[in-house]
Design a protein around this motif. Structure first.
Motif, mmCIF file in Angstrom:
data_model
loop_
_atom_site.group_PDB
_atom_site.id
_atom_site.type_symbol
_atom_site.label_atom_id
_atom_site.label_comp_id
_atom_site.label_asym_id
_atom_site.label_seq_id
_atom_site.Cartn_x
_atom_site.Cartn_y
_atom_site.Cartn_z
ATOM 1 N N GLN A 175 0.887 -0.966 0.059
ATOM 2 C CA GLN A 175 -0.063 0.040 0.140
ATOM 3 C C GLN A 175 0.888 0.727 0.213
ATOM 4 O O GLN A 175 0.903 2.119 -0.925
ATOM 5 N N ILE A 176 2.004 1.508 0.646
ATOM 6 C CA ILE A 176 2.639 2.411 0.930
ATOM 7 C C ILE A 176 3.090 2.509 -1.021
ATOM 8 O O ILE A 176 3.521 3.400 -0.587
ATOM 9 N N GLY A 177 3.742 1.573 -1.147
ATOM 10 C CA GLY A 177 4.583 2.197 -2.789
ATOM 11 C C GLY A 177 3.986 2.650 -3.436
ATOM 12 O O GLY A 177 4.359 2.741 -4.853
ATOM 13 N N GLN A 178 2.337 1.722 -3.547
ATOM 14 C CA GLN A 178 0.877 2.328 -4.794
ATOM 15 C C GLN A 178 0.415 3.133 -4.417
ATOM 16 O O GLN A 178 0.084 4.142 -4.891
ATOM 17 N N ALA A 179 0.817 3.802 -3.013
ATOM 18 C CA ALA A 179 0.111 4.978 -2.371
ATOM 19 C C ALA A 179 -0.075 6.898 -3.963
ATOM 20 O O ALA A 179 1.464 6.417 -4.983
ATOM 21 N N GLU A 180 -0.553 7.680 -3.863
ATOM 22 C CA GLU A 180 -0.196 8.195 -4.455
ATOM 23 C C GLU A 180 0.482 9.041 -4.703
ATOM 24 O O GLU A 180 1.324 9.579 -5.456
ATOM 25 N N CYS A 181 0.697 9.667 -2.973
ATOM 26 C CA CYS A 181 2.115 10.091 -2.754
ATOM 27 C C CYS A 181 3.127 9.898 -1.867
ATOM 28 O O CYS A 181 4.156 9.456 -1.148
ATOM 29 N N GLY A 182 3.268 8.142 -2.683
ATOM 30 C CA GLY A 182 4.219 7.391 -1.860
ATOM 31 C C GLY A 182 6.441 7.961 -1.815
ATOM 32 O O GLY A 182 6.264 8.725 -2.673
ATOM 33 N N SER A 183 6.424 7.642 -0.951
ATOM 34 C CA SER A 183 7.882 7.887 -0.874
ATOM 35 C C SER A 183 9.130 6.796 -1.226
ATOM 36 O O SER A 183 8.561 5.746 0.389
ATOM 37 N N GLN A 184 10.074 6.989 -1.711
ATOM 38 C CA GLN A 184 11.026 6.223 -2.466
ATOM 39 C C GLN A 184 11.583 5.828 -1.106
ATOM 40 O O GLN A 184 12.213 4.843 -0.540
ATOM 41 N N ALA A 185 12.204 6.923 0.166
ATOM 42 C CA ALA A 185 12.476 6.574 1.086
ATOM 43 C C ALA A 185 11.260 5.851 2.335
ATOM 44 O O ALA A 185 11.822 4.787 3.329
ATOM 45 N N ASN A 186 10.174 5.910 2.742
ATOM 46 C CA ASN A 186 9.881 5.299 3.160
ATOM 47 C C ASN A 186 9.588 4.227 3.091
ATOM 48 O O ASN A 186 9.482 2.975 3.985
ATOM 49 N N VAL A 187 9.693 3.642 1.933
ATOM 50 C CA VAL A 187 9.391 2.351 0.833
ATOM 51 C C VAL A 187 10.950 1.337 1.460
ATOM 52 O O VAL A 187 10.872 0.240 1.898
ATOM 53 N N LEU A 188 11.877 1.957 0.901
ATOM 54 C CA LEU A 188 13.090 1.288 1.296
ATOM 55 C C LEU A 188 13.645 0.846 3.341
ATOM 56 O O LEU A 188 13.474 0.435 3.560
ATOM 57 N N LEU A 189 12.853 1.958 3.796
ATOM 58 C CA LEU A 189 13.024 2.171 5.486
ATOM 59 C C LEU A 189 12.358 0.671 5.795
ATOM 60 O O LEU A 189 12.308 0.016 6.542
ATOM 61 N N TRP A 190 11.152 0.693 5.393
ATOM 62 C CA TRP A 190 9.934 -0.360 5.583
ATOM 63 C C TRP A 190 10.795 -1.888 4.970
ATOM 64 O O TRP A 190 9.830 -2.922 5.776
ATOM 65 N N ILE A 191 10.805 -1.971 3.634
ATOM 66 C CA ILE A 191 11.321 -3.315 3.502
ATOM 67 C C ILE A 191 12.810 -3.258 4.584
ATOM 68 O O ILE A 191 12.964 -4.881 5.054
ATOM 69 N N TYR A 192 13.627 -2.349 5.466
ATOM 70 C CA TYR A 192 14.115 -2.580 5.598
ATOM 71 C C TYR A 192 13.846 -2.762 7.059
ATOM 72 O O TYR A 192 14.248 -3.997 8.773
ATOM 73 N N LYS A 193 12.665 -3.028 7.665
ATOM 74 C CA LYS A 193 12.022 -2.714 8.991
ATOM 75 C C LYS A 193 11.443 -4.674 8.423
ATOM 76 O O LYS A 193 11.104 -5.634 10.163
#
Length: 461
Positions: free
Chosen positions: A117-135
């Motif tokens: 959901q974060i990756g496909q959001a309209e205002c998705g942040s690339q840094a948030n996606v990478l940090l979520w994968i790290y989490k």
């Protein structure tokens, strides 16, 4: 242990609140199942398997757990009704012994669904996606870590210990770890993947004001991924140094590409002054003659490289953070770099940030933009010019950056230049051709002021 997907499908298809409806046994086709509702009904539902719909399982399992008590009561009431009618009792609730398995499976799937959901959001942040994968790598995909219970709340945190996980949950966790390793984390462990990877997400994280330390989260994840695969400490450190070099070289290469500052060809580093005694100069004169001075091109290249290194080192060592815009809301990363460019703090890195952050986290937003443009070009708009389609799509997709109410007002001369020629009709010339001069119909004052006869009479009074 029951087959969970089959049991979930059976529980959902058998649960029909309306007693008038009956579910016909599914008919197997070549690639799907067809369910028909009612004996004589023509309404059918095609349930076909698609790989990209895997994450929809999390929503199905969550729904089953939410309606667990109504489902159990419905199956129980149906069995009691069969006993009262003295008929063969129907099948019991197929998931009655698998509730804990479903809870643990949902605990595994919900974080992955949130990542999707974060990756496909309209205002998705690339840094948030990478940090979520790290989490996910640290918590969910680590077989030795505890698993957060999906029933946890902000007030009460629940976790499953590794020995409390069922065989199904343990196997699913291991398979998810292998899938993430094969699809993403192999860029940190496989030398072939390292050489092919662009590390765009890592460069985006390095240009984030809050996560710009390359020895922080990136090092922790690279070391963890290598150690989990059985690599030694030295191999893990060597792989991290290789990944770190790729990321830093990518930033520096982009800095050199966006550096369009013209260099003065006359600027050449002066030769070093002779500060040695005459005896030493005579003794080593042959060696001194062999020393060649660098060419002007090499000198300019070295000076440009030194400027880029100085700016990049200053970015790494200077404490930075995002500025608060409102209560609990901070400026975006691009807004931060725009401010740094206006203040003159950095010259090349703001341009690099624009290039790096132009790469979206996923293609979902691009598909939405193309879909919006496709809905604009309909049969009754077949005469739209390509320029108008492009501009309308751009304005629709960038509404937060384009405030039409703040646009400057066009002057009459500028507006007349933008009017298409097919809209310009010379009324005076056409009337002259058909009826003669306008002077026969209107007075000279009306023609000059654009007034009719009644208005002219009122002005005369």
């Amino acid at each position: 242990m029951a087959d969970i997907p089959t049991a979930v499908t059976e529980a959902i298809t058998n649960f029909v609140p309306d007693e008038c409806k009956k579910v016909v046994a599914p008919r197997k086709t070549e690639t799907s199942y067809i369910f028909k509702w009612g004996e004589g009904s023509n309404v059918s539902q095609l349930l076909s398997f698609r790989t990209h719909r895997f994450l929809g399982l999390a929503r199905v399992v969550r729904r089953v757990l939410l309606l667990w008590d109504p489902l159990a009561e419905w199956y129980k009431a149906r069995a009691e009704k069969a006993r009262r009618d003295n008929v063969v009792p129907p099948a019991s609730f197929p998931l009655q012994r698998d509730k804990m398995d479903l809870i643990q499976i949902l605990s595994l799937l919900e974080p992955i669904a949130a990542l999707n959901q974060i990756g496909q959001a309209e205002c998705g942040s690339q840094a948030n996606v990478l940090l979520w994968i790290y989490k996910l790598s640290i918590s969910l995909l680590d077989p030795a870590a505890t698993l957060k219970d999906c029933r946890s709340t902000a007030q009460e945190k629940r976790f499953f210990r590794t020995e409390e996980l069922s065989k199904l949950a343990t196997t699913t966790r291991a398979l998810l770890g292998k899938a993430f390793q094969r699809a993403f984390f192999r860029r940190y462990t496989d030398l072939v993947a390292m050489n092919k990877c662009s590390y765009a997400f890592e460069m985006q994280l390095l240009l984030h004001p809050n996560f710009k330390t390359p020895d922080g989260a990136i090092k922790k994840i690279v070391m963890k991924c290598n150690l989990q695969l059985g690599a030694t400490q030295k191999v893990a450190e060597r792989h991290y140094e290789k990944v770190r070099r790729y990321i830093l070289d990518g930033i520096r290469n982009l800095m050199s590409e966006v550096d369009t500052t013209p260099s003065d060809p006359e600027v050449v580093a002066p030769p070093p002054a002779a500060v040695f005694s005459e005896d030493l100069m005579e003794l080593f004169s042959e060696t001194a003659d062999e020393v060649t001075h660098p060419s002007p091109v090499e000198t300019r290249t070295v000076m440009a490289q030194l400027r880029m290194d100085e700016e990049f080192d200053r970015w790494i060592t200077t404490p930075t953070t995002l500025r608060a815009v409102h209560q609990g809301e901070f400026e975006s990363v691009l807004a931060y770099w725009h401010r740094q460019s206006d203040e003159g703090t950095f010259r090349l890195l703001p341009l690099v940030a624009r290039v790096v952050y132009s790469m979206p986290a996923s293609s979902a937003q691009i598909k939405r933009d193309f879909g919006m443009a496709g809905r604009m070009v309909v049969p009754h708009r077949s005469s739209l010019a390509p320029y108008n389609i492009d501009m309308s799509t751009f304005l629709n997709c960038n509404r937060e950056y384009c405030d039409i109410t703040q646009c400057p007002k066009l002057s009459a001369e500028t507006a007349s230049e933008r009017i298409p020629y097919n809209m310009m009709v010379s009324m005076e010339r056409e009337l002259d051709d058909d009826f003669g001069s306008l002077a026969y119909f209107f007075s000279s004052t009306s023609i000059e002021l654009g007034l009719d006869d009644d208005e002219e009479d009122r002005l005369a009074l």
